[in-house]
Write a protein that holds these residues in place. Structure first.
Motif, PDB file in Angstrom:
ATOM      1  N   SER A 258       0.933  -1.096  -0.083  1.00 25.32           N
ATOM      2  CA  SER A 258      -0.049  -0.003  -0.102  1.00 25.32           C
ATOM      3  C   SER A 258       0.863   1.337  -0.020  1.00 25.32           C
ATOM      4  CB  SER A 258      -0.968  -0.129   1.373  1.00 25.32           C
ATOM      5  OG  SER A 258      -0.202   0.105   2.505  1.00 25.32           O
ATOM      6  N   GLN A 259       0.266   2.347  -0.598  1.00 29.38           N
ATOM      7  CA  GLN A 259       1.106   3.821  -0.652  1.00 29.38           C
ATOM      8  C   GLN A 259       1.122   4.001   0.893  1.00 29.38           C
ATOM      9  OE1 GLN A 259       0.057   6.997  -3.526  1.00 29.38           O
ATOM     10  NE2 GLN A 259      -1.800   5.530  -3.668  1.00 29.38           N
ATOM     11  N   THR A 260       0.252   3.910   1.682  1.00 33.85           N
ATOM     12  CA  THR A 260       0.356   4.148   3.473  1.00 33.85           C
ATOM     13  C   THR A 260       1.660   3.638   3.952  1.00 33.85           C
ATOM     14  OG1 THR A 260      -2.074   4.160   3.227  1.00 33.85           O
ATOM     15  CG2 THR A 260      -0.802   4.286   5.426  1.00 33.85           C
ATOM     16  N   ALA A 261       1.779   2.352   3.429  1.00 36.56           N
ATOM     17  CA  ALA A 261       3.391   1.722   4.000  1.00 36.56           C
ATOM     18  C   ALA A 261       4.252   2.018   3.363  1.00 36.56           C
ATOM     19  CB  ALA A 261       3.094   0.075   3.935  1.00 36.56           C
ATOM     20  N   TRP A 262       4.384   2.288   1.896  1.00 31.19           N
ATOM     21  CA  TRP A 262       5.581   2.288   1.197  1.00 31.19           C
ATOM     22  C   TRP A 262       5.753   3.859   0.724  1.00 31.19           C
ATOM     23  CZ3 TRP A 262       9.605  -0.799   0.878  1.00 31.19           C
ATOM     24  CH2 TRP A 262       9.346  -2.124   1.105  1.00 31.19           C
ATOM     25  N   GLY A 263       4.656   4.602   0.636  1.00 35.55           N
ATOM     26  CA  GLY A 263       4.774   6.062  -0.085  1.00 35.55           C
ATOM     27  C   GLY A 263       5.108   5.435  -1.465  1.00 35.55           C
TER      28      GLY A 263
ATOM     29  N   ARG B 152       3.376   6.928   5.262  1.00 32.52           N
ATOM     30  CA  ARG B 152       2.338   7.627   6.365  1.00 32.52           C
ATOM     31  C   ARG B 152       2.787   6.649   7.490  1.00 32.52           C
ATOM     32  NH1 ARG B 152      -1.685  11.097   5.555  1.00 32.52           N
ATOM     33  NH2 ARG B 152      -3.221   9.875   6.900  1.00 32.52           N
ATOM     34  N   ASN B 153       2.956   5.385   7.303  1.00 34.92           N
ATOM     35  CA  ASN B 153       3.362   4.379   8.336  1.00 34.92           C
ATOM     36  C   ASN B 153       4.745   4.244   8.977  1.00 34.92           C
ATOM     37  OD1 ASN B 153       0.591   3.694   8.113  1.00 34.92           O
ATOM     38  ND2 ASN B 153       0.948   1.494   7.382  1.00 34.92           N
ATOM     39  N   TYR B 154       4.767   3.754  10.000  1.00 35.83           N
ATOM     40  CA  TYR B 154       6.091   3.364  10.687  1.00 35.83           C
ATOM     41  C   TYR B 154       6.032   1.863  10.191  1.00 35.83           C
ATOM     42  CZ  TYR B 154       6.982   7.576  13.535  1.00 35.83           C
ATOM     43  OH  TYR B 154       7.221   8.766  13.788  1.00 35.83           O
ATOM     44  N   GLU B 155       7.132   1.371   9.693  1.00 36.23           N
ATOM     45  CA  GLU B 155       7.210  -0.014   9.115  1.00 36.23           C
ATOM     46  C   GLU B 155       8.723  -0.302   9.093  1.00 36.23           C
ATOM     47  OE1 GLU B 155       4.660  -1.707   8.379  1.00 36.23           O
ATOM     48  OE2 GLU B 155       3.285  -0.163   7.184  1.00 36.23           O
TER      49      GLU B 155
END
Length: 539
Positions: A462-467, A474-477
């Motif tokens: 997802s874009q949220t996880a990877w940009g 947008r996440n910390y991973e």
């Protein structure tokens, strides 16, 4: 204690002390010193002696064996399920399995630092040995489930006083999705664990989960600088939180990461001061790449995920894996360039042009995601489905593009799944690349056996996880990257499946072990559909 029991205890202690004095030598050696979503069993950590005390309960002996067996290098293990392994033990034996108590219940463990998306304290705190002194929890505000009053007992009450809670405030639709454990022991050792599960009982036991376990790392003054440590410290600093700097980063700085010199720490952070996510991952692959490779090979790119994000574009159907990540990694999309404002951008090809490029350049993308039928035929049916997300009903053309044009969806081979777990999907996230000779018949069982690189991570597709190249995550991973560019000569990374191969079989070493079948098999076009929770609810 009765006289007979006391005598047996004394004999056991004398036998243990006798064998502790022996040092074993290899055949050629004079001496050898005995030296681990957004979207239960005592154990002992490695002791100086490898004595097996046959008077101990079987579960304790198994826990020792599991941890002792993973000290020579980083390993992957399946997280044991109290449900699937209750009646039928895991068919491949204890060497492939780890429990939360293996990680947390060592009597020598003094400080444990945890990063996760969700914490169920009633479940988590029961995993720790009473000797633990400090538990530092880094979590997102609102994701820590407190202990119910009726469950509170003296042991839990004492453990609560040992917790230092660091809460992270996240914006809507973003999450502190990192899953990371840093353990420090009273003998100056440290170990790192990356589980795929958050710390709740249901998530640990219902989907299939896996855990990456580091070798033993030493806390010492003389250290070898390695990229893994540098990136981990960058990640910790990206929080911009004083307690993390003081209580966690300073502890990590004391650890010698030399045993992880062949690995890379890959992370995502919403901090605008750090390059992370997809752009950073791509840069790392380019840095480690040994060249473009031969033209007579087929390039295989696989993503196994528990969630698939929405289209990259509202106007067009564009998937992160098929339209951006794979084209970048394969060289279809050229290296990103900066515009006049210093922003990096790429032009995403259309579906039609990508299909042509993939065919001409012999590029094959795979997405491993569970089908509705896999849940129906799994031991607990849909009970484990709550951790798998692909909400494609709002834009069916996006799903149909992936399913019918790219034919990108793959699943576990139902003929080779384990008896205890069946077709229960895995909550892990693996991204990997391999090549096969296009001039020779392709044996499906050999695809993804020898890898060019493999990333095990908490980041879903997802874009949220990877940009993207131009947008921050947008996440910390966090994750760990294996790359053949860091191995000697032309050696590849070896990959095996827990469902087929016993630890160490067929090879002197295994770098990566995955909780899904290899080979994976394509969806049946006539009957297989990606699982969609909304559609299941409608039905």
């Amino acid at each position: 204690m009765s006289g007979a029991k006391r005598k047996r205890s004394e004999v056991a202690e004398k036998v243990a002390q006798r064998w502790k004095s022996f040092k074993y030598c290899a055949e050629n050696e004079e001496k050898t010193m005995d030296n681990d979503n957004n979207d239960n069993d005592d154990c002992v950590i490695i002791s100086e002696s490898k004595v097996t005390n046959l008077t101990e309960p079987e579960q304790v002996r198994e826990a020792k064996k599991e941890v002792d067996g993973s000290t020579d290098g980083a390993v992957f293990k399946l997280v044991r399920s109290d449900i699937y392994e209750r009646e039928a033990p895991f068919v491949r034996g204890a060497d492939d399995v780890i429990t939360m108590k293996n990680i947390f219940c060592g009597e020598r463990l003094k400080k444990s630092i945890l990063f996760s998306f969700q914490y169920e304290l009633d479940f988590l705190l029961r995993q720790f040995h009473q000797n633990i002194e400090n538990i530092i929890i880094v979590g997102q505000k609102g994701t820590i489930v407190p202990i119910k009053a009726r469950s509170m007992d003296a042991a839990l009450a004492e453990s609560l006083h040992k917790i230092k809670l660091i809460e992270i405030t996240m914006p809507p639709y973003a999450s502190h999705h990192t899953k990371l454990i840093l353990n420090f022991y009273d003998n100056g050792e440290c170990r790192i664990f990356l589980p795929s599960n958050n710390f709740t009982a249901m998530e640990t036991n219902l989907p299939q989960q896996v855990c990456w376990c580091s070798p033993v790392l030493q806390v010492e003054k003389e250290q070898t600088p390695v990229p893994f440590k540098r990136s981990l410290i960058e990640y910790l600093k990206s929080y911009h939180v004083r307690d993390i700097d003081e209580l966690i980063t300073k502890s990590v700085e004391t650890v010698n990461f030399a045993p992880l010199g062949h690995l890379e720490f890959i992370y995502s952070t919403p901090s605008k001061f750090h390059n992370s996510g997809l752009f950073s991952f791509y840069d790392k692959l380019e840095e480690l790449s040994t060249g473009t490779g031969s033209s007579d090979v087929t390039k295989h790119y696989l993503c196994q995920t528990s969630s698939i994000g929405a289209s990259l574009s509202r106007a067009r159907d564009e998937n992160l894996w098929t339209h951006l990540m794979t084209p970048l990694f394969a060289g279809i999309i050229p290296a990103p360039v900066e515009d006049t404002l210093g922003r990096k951008k790429v032009n995403i090809p259309t579906t039609d042009s990508l299909l042509v490029d993939y065919a001409q350049r012999k590029i094959k993308p795979y997405i491993v995601f569970p089908t509705e039928q896999e849940f129906v035929t799994s031991p607990l049916r849909r009970a484990s489905s709550g951790w798998f997300h692909f909400q494609y009903l709002q834009k069916k053309s996006y799903y149909e593009m992936l399913r019918n044009q790219f034919r990108v969806f793959y699943k576990e081979d139902p003929a080779t799944v384990t008896r205890a777990r069946g077709t229960t999907p895995a909550h892990s996230k693996f991204y990997m690349h391999c090549t096969t000779k296009s001039t020779e018949p392709c044996d499906a069982s050999q695809i993804f056996h020898d890898l060019e690189w493999c990333l095990y991570t908490s980041a879903n597709l997802s874009q949220t996880a990877w940009g993207t190249i131009s947008k921050k995550p947008r996440n910390y991973e966090v994750g760990v990257l294996y790359h053949s560019g860091r191995l000697p000569g032309t050696r590849k990374i070896t990959c095996r499946s827990f469902t087929r191969d016993q630890a160490g079989s067929g090879s002197a070493r295994t770098d990566v072990a995955v909780p899904f079948t290899l080979p994976v098999v394509p969806y049946d076009a006539a009957k297989d559909e990606c699982f969609c929770f909304a559609r299941h609810n409608n039905e």
